[in-house]
Design a protein around this motif. Structure first.
Motif, mmCIF file in Angstrom:
data_model
loop_
_atom_site.group_PDB
_atom_site.id
_atom_site.type_symbol
_atom_site.label_atom_id
_atom_site.label_comp_id
_atom_site.label_asym_id
_atom_site.label_seq_id
_atom_site.Cartn_x
_atom_site.Cartn_y
_atom_site.Cartn_z
ATOM 1 N N MET A 115 27.295 44.078 35.647
ATOM 2 C CA MET A 115 27.236 42.596 34.948
ATOM 3 C C MET A 115 28.500 41.426 36.428
ATOM 4 O O MET A 115 28.214 41.666 37.257
ATOM 5 N N TRP A 116 29.855 42.950 36.522
ATOM 6 C CA TRP A 116 30.740 41.247 37.683
ATOM 7 C C TRP A 116 29.975 41.671 38.486
ATOM 8 O O TRP A 116 29.958 41.010 39.666
ATOM 9 N N VAL A 117 29.745 43.308 39.189
ATOM 10 C CA VAL A 117 28.573 43.736 40.395
ATOM 11 C C VAL A 117 27.983 42.965 40.701
ATOM 12 O O VAL A 117 27.189 42.440 41.538
ATOM 13 N N SER A 127 37.701 37.732 39.853
ATOM 14 C CA SER A 127 38.428 39.150 40.206
ATOM 15 C C SER A 127 37.440 39.024 38.187
ATOM 16 O O SER A 127 36.973 38.658 37.831
ATOM 17 N N TYR A 128 37.559 40.684 38.413
ATOM 18 C CA TYR A 128 37.145 41.677 37.234
ATOM 19 C C TYR A 128 37.831 40.786 35.974
ATOM 20 O O TYR A 128 36.555 40.382 35.107
ATOM 21 N N LEU A 129 39.262 40.595 36.078
ATOM 22 C CA LEU A 129 39.295 39.814 34.957
ATOM 23 C C LEU A 129 39.443 38.415 34.524
ATOM 24 O O LEU A 129 38.901 38.555 33.552
ATOM 25 N N HIS A 130 39.070 37.991 35.479
ATOM 26 C CA HIS A 130 38.541 36.430 35.139
ATOM 27 C C HIS A 130 36.864 35.908 34.664
ATOM 28 O O HIS A 130 36.293 35.869 33.538
ATOM 29 N N PHE A 131 36.486 37.273 35.756
ATOM 30 C CA PHE A 131 35.334 37.348 35.151
ATOM 31 C C PHE A 131 35.445 37.677 33.187
ATOM 32 O O PHE A 131 34.420 37.592 32.734
ATOM 33 N N ASP A 135 33.378 34.284 31.461
ATOM 34 C CA ASP A 135 31.696 34.786 32.175
ATOM 35 C C ASP A 135 31.745 35.257 31.794
ATOM 36 O O ASP A 135 30.262 35.323 31.269
ATOM 37 N N TYR A 136 31.822 36.875 31.395
ATOM 38 C CA TYR A 136 30.822 37.486 30.946
ATOM 39 C C TYR A 136 29.817 37.004 29.227
ATOM 40 O O TYR A 136 29.066 37.519 29.422
ATOM 41 N N VAL A 337 27.347 52.103 40.257
ATOM 42 C CA VAL A 337 27.045 50.945 40.762
ATOM 43 C C VAL A 337 28.170 50.440 41.511
ATOM 44 O O VAL A 337 28.155 49.982 42.590
ATOM 45 N N LEU A 338 29.624 50.767 40.852
ATOM 46 C CA LEU A 338 31.330 50.437 41.550
ATOM 47 C C LEU A 338 30.769 50.595 42.166
ATOM 48 O O LEU A 338 31.360 51.028 43.159
#
Length: 402
Positions: A115-117, A127-131, A135-136, A337-338
């Motif tokens: 979902m981050w991608v 960033s992923y950590l913030h997401f 936000d997730y 995906v990554l």
């Protein structure tokens, strides 16, 4: 409840090695399929810089049966697990551990990577950590993506739902349900019924819902998908307790394969005639969907026959590979995906991109399984039993393949 499990045509205690090999092959194919989707002209989670129309034909010939096959094999395995559990209650509890715990782990740890991608594709810069922390965990649309999302774990969610529905029916009227399954098996075992009867039911259900409900994935809205996958799951469960159906499958596998080939040709023709989002009339859409369903069931029967006739034998690698399938499934999708996302700026050739995706996915899957299997508290989260019955053999211990 234990007498219900024993009252039906109980399968033998010996594990069906052929179905193990079929499950291993099906999930291996799934990994190649998802890598192929990154290069195909169809819409998918992410794409490389390349689109190959040449992939339409081979992937169109795989799409109609790859998921129905997995549900059929899962249904067969569920019958053996039900008998082993001794009743609906223990069966349901075992499925909670092996399905819902990995599903929760995947939704919390693996799906966020995808979902981050996806939101970064829409312009998200965090960033992923913030997401993950901020936000997730939301409900609704965000950067053009719907939250929450199962992503590839929708299969686990559907399988869990079907399993618990079946367990509830067996707990409520187990003897009656089993008698109905036995009667269905006896009826299907005659003539060519196992070929045409399920196919007609599946096609009829699909066409009845085609223009009534949207073809949209979602546990509480995908009635068209449930009308296909749930009966196939139940069919696998019935076969798991009816050895008498194997001769019927042996009798019809050749005409089933021929029918699958004809249906596949129709499906490919439709894909080439109406590529992408090209508008398609109701009549043509009905033909296309009917062909897909027919090919799905037409392929399941020959593949089960192959598993029964040629693959039903053990091998030193089988137990390890069968155990590794679920962890591989859980991790492969976010890895693809990554890798595809971070390789885009590298401007690799198509061949190099494919090698990177395949080798990187294989390495990540193997590491995920090998590390997880030896950490006792982590095993349930990646779909393995709480404690291994015996430590899987190493490659050195296994020796040469026979």
């Amino acid at each position: 409840m234990g007498n219900i499990a024993a009252s039906s045509a109980t399968p033998t205690s010996q594990r069906h090695y052929g179905l193990d090999w079929l499950r291993i092959a099906a999930f291996a194919l799934l990994i190649f399929y998802h890598i192929g989707m990154a290069f195909a002209p169809w819409q998918w989670v992410i794409h490389t810089a390349y689109r190959f129309p040449e992939l339409i034909v081979p992937m169109a010939l795989v799409t109609p049966w790859r998921l129905p096959l997995l549900f059929a094999v899962s249904g067969y395995a569920s019958r053996a697990l039900f008998v082993k559990s001794g009743g609906a209650g223990p069966f349901a509890r075992s499925r909670v551990k092996r399905l819902l715990i990995p599903l929760g782990f995947g939704m919390a740890v693996l799906v966020p990577l995808e979902m981050w991608v996806l939101v970064m594709e829409g312009g998200y810069t965090g960033s992923y950590l913030h997401f993950w922390t901020s936000d997730y965990w939301r409900w609704g649309e965000y950067y053009g993506r719907e939250f929450p999302s199962w992503e590839h774990l929708w299969f686990v969610a559907y399988l869990a739902a079907y399993t618990f529905l079946l367990a509830a029916a067996l707990a409520w009227r187990g003897a009656l349900v089993m008698r109905a399954f036995d009667a269905a098996a006896a009826w299907l075992g005659q003539g060519y019924r196992i070929l045409w009867a399920p196919m007609l039911v599946l096609v009829g259900l699909k066409l009845a819902l085609l223009f009534v409900v949207p073809e949209r994935q979602g546990l509480l809205r995908d009635w068209s998908g449930h009308a296909q996958f749930l009966p196939i799951f139940i069919a696998g469960f019935v076969l798991g307790g009816a050895p008498s159906l194997w001769p019927a499958i042996a009798r019809v596998w050749k005409p089933a394969l021929l029918l699958a080939a004809i249906a596949g040709a129709i499906d490919v023709t439709m894909e080439l005639t109406y590529p992408g989002a090209t508008p398609i009339g109701h009549g043509a859409m009905a033909i296309d969907r009917a062909a897909r369903i027919a090919m799905g069931w037409g392929m399941i029967l020959p593949l089960f026959h192959i598993a029964q006739t040629w693959w039903n034998r053990d091998h030193p690698w089988r137990a390890t590979l069968a155990e590794a399938v679920f962890p591989f499934y859980l991790i492969h999708h976010p890895v693809i995906v990554l890798l595809a996302w971070y390789s885009l700026p590298l401007n690799l050739s198509a061949g190099a991109e494919f090698v990177l995706l395949l080798s990187g996915t294989a390495a990540a899957c193997l590491a995920f399984y090998l590390i997880g299997r030896d950490i006792s508290w982590l095993r349930p989260f990646i779909g393995l039993s709480s404690k291994p019955l015996s430590k899987p053999a190493t490659a050195a211990q296994l020796g040469p393949a026979r």
